[in-house]
Motif scaffolding. Sequence first.
Motif, short mmCIF file in Angstrom:
data_model
loop_
_atom_site.label_atom_id
_atom_site.label_comp_id
_atom_site.label_asym_id
_atom_site.label_seq_id
_atom_site.Cartn_x
_atom_site.Cartn_y
_atom_site.Cartn_z
N LEU A 1 3.60 9.99 -1.44
CA LEU A 1 4.28 9.55 -0.19
C LEU A 1 5.92 9.23 -0.70
O LEU A 1 6.87 9.61 -0.27
N GLN B 1 9.22 5.91 -7.74
CA GLN B 1 8.24 5.11 -7.92
C GLN B 1 8.67 3.59 -7.97
O GLN B 1 9.54 3.39 -9.01
N SER C 1 3.08 1.97 -3.05
CA SER C 1 2.24 2.46 -4.25
C SER C 1 1.64 3.85 -4.33
O SER C 1 1.01 4.09 -5.12
N ASP C 2 2.24 4.46 -3.23
CA ASP C 2 1.66 5.86 -3.22
C ASP C 2 2.51 6.86 -3.89
O ASP C 2 3.67 7.29 -2.96
N GLU D 1 0.89 -1.31 0.04
CA GLU D 1 -0.03 0.07 0.02
C GLU D 1 0.80 1.41 0.14
O GLU D 1 0.74 2.29 -0.90
#
Length: 273
Positions: free
Chosen positions: A232, A240, A228-229, A225
Motif C-alpha cells: 500500500l 515504509q 504496516s502494509d 494496520e
Amino acid sequence: MNPLVELAGAGYAYEDGPAVLSGVHFGIVEGRALVLLGRNGSGKTTLMRLLSGGLRPGSGSLRLDGAVVTHDRAGLTRLRRAVQLVVQDPDDQLFAASVEQDVSFGPMNMGLEPGEVRGRVDSALAALDITALRDRPTHLLSYGQRKRAAIAGAVAMAPRVLILDEPTAGLDPDGQERLLDVLAGLRAAGTTVVMATHDVDLAVRWADDAAVLTPTGVRVGPAAELLSDPALLASAGLRQAWSPTVTAHLRAHGLLAPDAAGPRTPEALAALG
C-alpha cells in the motif's frame, strides 16, 4: 461511531481536467486523530478543501452530523463553525498587522460579543503558547511562530475538527515536538485533529486512523494496520515507516511477542532493553 464530517461517494475534477478524486467514502470520527498520506498530486489538498467547504463535490456529498452540507451561505457558515483548515504556508493565511488582530478576525466575523472574542483570542494564544506574541507584527515572526499564529486563528473559531496541511513541514526537530505537544493539548481539550503529512514515521506515532491516497482510490483504516502494509505504501509513493519495520524484525528474531505492541519511537525501542 457516527462520523462528525463525512464524504459520501465524493468526487471532484478541476475545470478541463480529469477527476482528481472519485467515489471517496470516509468520515472523521470525534476524538480520533486522522492522518492523510499520499504522493504530491494524489489529491490530499483537494480532499482537505472538500472537507472544509472550500470546494463543492462534483459528485456525492459532504455531510456534517449526518446532514448533507449545502454550499449556500447558511450551509457553509454551519460547516466552517465546525471545521477549520490551516494551510501549509502560514503566509497564505496570515494577513493582519499583529498576531492578536489576525487571531481575532474569525470570531469577530462570526458576530460574537467583544468579550467573547477576547476570551477566544486569549484561549487560542495560550493553547498555542504564543500569548507573549499577541502584539507582535506578523511579519516579524519566525516561521515556527507564524505556523502557530495561523493555527491559533483557526482554534479561536472553536472548531470541532481542525485540519492541518503539513503542519510540521519546515520546522526543526524541536519545533516539531513543540507543535505536537500543542496538538496533544488541543485533542485533550476536545478538538478532533486531522493532519496531512508525507512523514510516515510521524503518522505511525501520532495517528489513530489513516486515509492513504493511491492511484486507485483512498484506503481508510487503523493507522497501525495500513501503515504496516508495504504494498500500500509503495502504491502511494511512500517509504515504509521505521516503527513497523523494526517491530517485524524484533518478532522475526523472537525478541517481541506476536501480540505485543511494537516500539513507536527510538526511546521506546531503547526501553525494550
